[in-house]
Motif scaffolding. Structure first.
Motif, mmCIF file in Angstrom:
data_model
loop_
_atom_site.group_PDB
_atom_site.id
_atom_site.type_symbol
_atom_site.label_atom_id
_atom_site.label_comp_id
_atom_site.label_asym_id
_atom_site.label_seq_id
_atom_site.Cartn_x
_atom_site.Cartn_y
_atom_site.Cartn_z
ATOM 1 N N TYR A 72 -30.599 -26.418 28.726
ATOM 2 C CA TYR A 72 -31.965 -26.962 28.690
ATOM 3 C C TYR A 72 -32.682 -26.552 27.409
ATOM 4 C CZ TYR A 72 -36.863 -27.622 29.986
ATOM 5 O OH TYR A 72 -38.192 -27.993 30.001
ATOM 6 N N LEU A 73 -32.559 -25.277 27.037
ATOM 7 C CA LEU A 73 -33.212 -24.798 25.819
ATOM 8 C C LEU A 73 -32.609 -25.448 24.570
ATOM 9 C CD1 LEU A 73 -33.562 -20.994 26.710
ATOM 10 C CD2 LEU A 73 -35.366 -22.731 26.700
ATOM 11 N N GLN A 74 -31.294 -25.691 24.605
ATOM 12 C CA GLN A 74 -30.651 -26.386 23.484
ATOM 13 C C GLN A 74 -31.130 -27.825 23.382
ATOM 14 O OE1 GLN A 74 -26.496 -25.818 24.395
ATOM 15 N NE2 GLN A 74 -26.352 -23.902 23.248
ATOM 16 N N GLU A 75 -31.303 -28.470 24.532
ATOM 17 C CA GLU A 75 -31.791 -29.850 24.548
ATOM 18 C C GLU A 75 -33.182 -29.929 23.910
ATOM 19 O OE1 GLU A 75 -30.567 -32.751 25.503
ATOM 20 O OE2 GLU A 75 -28.650 -32.084 26.316
ATOM 21 N N ILE A 76 -34.040 -28.967 24.253
ATOM 22 C CA ILE A 76 -35.408 -28.955 23.696
ATOM 23 C C ILE A 76 -35.368 -28.685 22.189
ATOM 24 C CG2 ILE A 76 -37.607 -27.715 23.710
ATOM 25 C CD1 ILE A 76 -37.230 -27.272 26.693
ATOM 26 N N LYS A 77 -34.504 -27.748 21.794
ATOM 27 C CA LYS A 77 -34.435 -27.358 20.387
ATOM 28 C C LYS A 77 -33.933 -28.497 19.497
ATOM 29 C CE LYS A 77 -32.525 -23.744 17.382
ATOM 30 N NZ LYS A 77 -31.671 -22.529 17.325
ATOM 31 N N LYS A 78 -33.004 -29.294 20.043
ATOM 32 C CA LYS A 78 -32.413 -30.391 19.253
ATOM 33 C C LYS A 78 -32.916 -31.746 19.736
ATOM 34 C CE LYS A 78 -28.198 -27.689 18.491
ATOM 35 N NZ LYS A 78 -26.713 -27.623 18.678
ATOM 36 N N ALA A 79 -34.206 -31.803 20.025
ATOM 37 C CA ALA A 79 -34.752 -32.990 20.683
ATOM 38 C C ALA A 79 -35.280 -34.053 19.725
ATOM 39 C CB ALA A 79 -35.861 -32.570 21.643
ATOM 40 N N ASP A 80 -35.177 -33.831 18.426
ATOM 41 C CA ASP A 80 -35.814 -34.752 17.476
ATOM 42 C C ASP A 80 -35.325 -36.187 17.648
ATOM 43 O OD1 ASP A 80 -37.218 -32.647 16.509
ATOM 44 O OD2 ASP A 80 -36.023 -32.370 14.696
ATOM 45 N N GLN A 81 -34.016 -36.357 17.773
ATOM 46 C CA GLN A 81 -33.460 -37.711 17.892
ATOM 47 C C GLN A 81 -33.934 -38.383 19.178
ATOM 48 O OE1 GLN A 81 -31.509 -39.032 15.537
ATOM 49 N NE2 GLN A 81 -30.579 -40.841 16.473
ATOM 50 N N ASN A 82 -33.917 -37.641 20.283
ATOM 51 C CA ASN A 82 -34.360 -38.208 21.559
ATOM 52 C C ASN A 82 -35.863 -38.498 21.557
ATOM 53 O OD1 ASN A 82 -31.947 -38.395 23.119
ATOM 54 N ND2 ASN A 82 -31.939 -36.173 23.343
ATOM 55 N N ARG A 83 -36.630 -37.643 20.902
ATOM 56 C CA ARG A 83 -38.065 -37.910 20.799
ATOM 57 C C ARG A 83 -38.316 -39.172 19.970
ATOM 58 N NH1 ARG A 83 -41.294 -34.026 22.775
ATOM 59 N NH2 ARG A 83 -40.371 -31.973 23.160
ATOM 60 N N ALA A 84 -37.579 -39.295 18.878
ATOM 61 C CA ALA A 84 -37.733 -40.488 18.039
ATOM 62 C C ALA A 84 -37.375 -41.743 18.830
ATOM 63 C CB ALA A 84 -36.850 -40.363 16.797
ATOM 64 N N LEU A 85 -36.300 -41.641 19.627
ATOM 65 C CA LEU A 85 -35.882 -42.770 20.450
ATOM 66 C C LEU A 85 -36.943 -43.111 21.496
ATOM 67 C CD1 LEU A 85 -33.796 -44.815 21.476
ATOM 68 C CD2 LEU A 85 -32.624 -42.942 22.669
ATOM 69 N N ALA A 86 -37.505 -42.077 22.134
ATOM 70 C CA ALA A 86 -38.527 -42.302 23.162
ATOM 71 C C ALA A 86 -39.776 -42.945 22.565
ATOM 72 C CB ALA A 86 -38.879 -40.976 23.836
ATOM 73 N N TYR A 87 -40.209 -42.468 21.390
ATOM 74 C CA TYR A 87 -41.408 -43.051 20.768
ATOM 75 C C TYR A 87 -41.133 -44.467 20.254
ATOM 76 C CZ TYR A 87 -44.301 -38.922 21.175
ATOM 77 O OH TYR A 87 -45.078 -37.894 21.688
ATOM 78 N N PHE A 88 -39.890 -44.714 19.844
ATOM 79 C CA PHE A 88 -39.513 -46.079 19.455
ATOM 80 C C PHE A 88 -39.608 -47.018 20.666
ATOM 81 C CE2 PHE A 88 -35.998 -49.233 19.033
ATOM 82 C CZ PHE A 88 -36.526 -49.972 17.974
ATOM 83 N N MET A 89 -39.133 -46.543 21.812
ATOM 84 C CA MET A 89 -39.227 -47.333 23.035
ATOM 85 C C MET A 89 -40.681 -47.560 23.436
ATOM 86 S SD MET A 89 -36.078 -45.445 25.033
ATOM 87 C CE MET A 89 -36.516 -46.034 26.654
ATOM 88 N N GLN A 90 -41.499 -46.518 23.241
ATOM 89 C CA GLN A 90 -42.916 -46.668 23.574
ATOM 90 C C GLN A 90 -43.589 -47.676 22.637
ATOM 91 O OE1 GLN A 90 -45.884 -43.435 24.955
ATOM 92 N NE2 GLN A 90 -46.111 -43.459 22.737
ATOM 93 N N GLU A 91 -43.229 -47.631 21.368
ATOM 94 C CA GLU A 91 -43.807 -48.565 20.396
ATOM 95 C C GLU A 91 -43.435 -50.004 20.738
ATOM 96 O OE1 GLU A 91 -44.092 -51.096 16.963
ATOM 97 O OE2 GLU A 91 -42.152 -50.273 17.595
ATOM 98 N N LYS A 92 -42.243 -50.191 21.321
ATOM 99 C CA LYS A 92 -41.795 -51.524 21.727
ATOM 100 C C LYS A 92 -42.252 -51.892 23.139
ATOM 101 C CE LYS A 92 -39.518 -52.376 17.938
ATOM 102 N NZ LYS A 92 -39.984 -53.453 17.014
#
Length: 348
Positions: A72-92
């Motif tokens: 879980y802590l690794q997922e949070i630490k390396k979350a940049d790609q998933n955050r970018a994907l989530a915000y891209f989905m939100q923008e669409k």
């Protein structure tokens, strides 16, 4: 309504959506984030994850479901790609209105950090194979329609960009994980979980795939194996069908043997003999392949059966041996064959 049903053709974390501006399928990162946004929507964050864990526990019949905090802590630490994907989905505008993106990502990272062993996941697989009813607890976990949809997606998308090749070679619904886990479903029969962490270029377990290929070589589990077997006059395939009861399998092979003797198919009988089918087994009237071949006048079949151990002294339910059959029907050429053979059926 919010996730597609096609393979993406790209890596799971790629920032891309389908032509409807949705994640391509539930098994890539975008699909996981989207489905996490829909789970127990409107409830408190702690309650949502607690319900997810309890659902997994029910699906595996009460086996342990753990939470790996390190992951879980690794997922949070390396979350940049998933955050970018989530915000891209939100923008669409892929998400439902009023979706809290941070809480959605938190639940997604928690879901990614669940930990189960092979035994537990094999029960989950068996639950899916059993139409949504856990075979250990007999508890209904999923609706049958949900299971149908899930297995359909596993068949088309469950093995990343190897899904089409896996469907071709193995022909079973499956879902791989980047830890080396692999769930395989044989509908209405069994569920399997494999684990071997050496991954191929598609992030699938190398040995897991090799096992599945050997599995369908031995058993007729491939989705379309039944078509192949039927085209060979029922059970002449060397593959094992554990779904058949033993007496049913023998009955089908007896039917195939007698049918081949009636049609004069020497090749078919030879194939059955290679599968260790008893050439002396009879139908409900006690008539063997030798009786049938004589009745139809197939001299070459009679000669083959006699030379491979067919018992010409076996009687049908009317008390007739194969020799009696030849006498009754006045099959002169077959009678001559009997007269020129020793008691082992070998030509003199």
């Amino acid at each position: 309504e919010h996730v597609g049903r096609e393979p993406s053709g790209v890596k799971g974390e790629a920032i891309t959506l389908n032509y409807k501006k949705r994640p391509h399928n539930p098994f890539i990162n975008g699909g996981g984030i989207m489905t996490s946004s829909l789970l127990f929507r409107g409830e408190a964050a702690s309650d949502r994850f607690d319900k997810v864990i309890k659902l997994w526990e029910r699906a595996c019949g009460g086996e342990d479901v753990n939470f790996n905090n390190t992951v879980y802590l690794q997922e949070i630490k390396k979350a940049d790609q998933n955050r970018a994907l989530a915000y891209f989905m939100q923008e669409k505008r892929a998400f439902l209105n009023n979706t809290d993106l941070e809480k959605t990502l938190e639940l997604y990272f928690q879901n990614c950090s669940l930990e189960m062993n092979c035994e537990s996941l094999s029960v989950v697989s068996a639950t899916l194979a059993n139409g949504g009813i856990c075979p250990l607890s007999e508890d209904r976990i999923f609706y049958p329609e949900t299971v149908k949809n899930c297995l359909s997606l596993m068949s088309s998308c469950g093995m990343n960009d190897f899904s089409g090749e896996f469907a071709f070679r193995v022909g079973l619904p499956a879902k791989s994980g980047s830890s080396g886990g692999l769930m395989v479903i044989v509908p209405n029969l069994l569920g399997i979980c494999l684990w071997s962490p050496l991954l191929d270029e598609s992030s699938n377990s190398v040995r897991g795939i090799a096992f599945c290929e050997k599995l369908v070589d031995l058993f007729n589990f491939h989705l379309f194996d039944d078509l192949v077997i039927r085209s060979k006059d029922f059970l002449t395939s060397s593959k094992i069908d554990p779904r058949l009861k033993k007496d049913e399998e023998i009955e089908n092979k007896t039917y195939t043997l007698l049918s081949a003797a009636s049609k004069g198919s020497l090749k078919q009988i030879g194939r059955l003999r290679a599968l260790n089918v008893d050439l002396n087994q009879g139908d409900y009237d006690g008539r063997t392949a030798l009786h049938v071949a004589i009745a139809e006048g197939h001299l070459n079949i009679v000669r083959y059966l006699l030379s491979h151990g067919a018992d010409f002294s076996k009687k049908d339910r009317w008390g007739n041996t194969a020799y009696d059959e030849a006498l009754r029907l006045k099959k002169k050429n077959i009678l001559e064959l009997f007269d020129n053979a020793d008691f082992n059926g070998e030509p003199l």
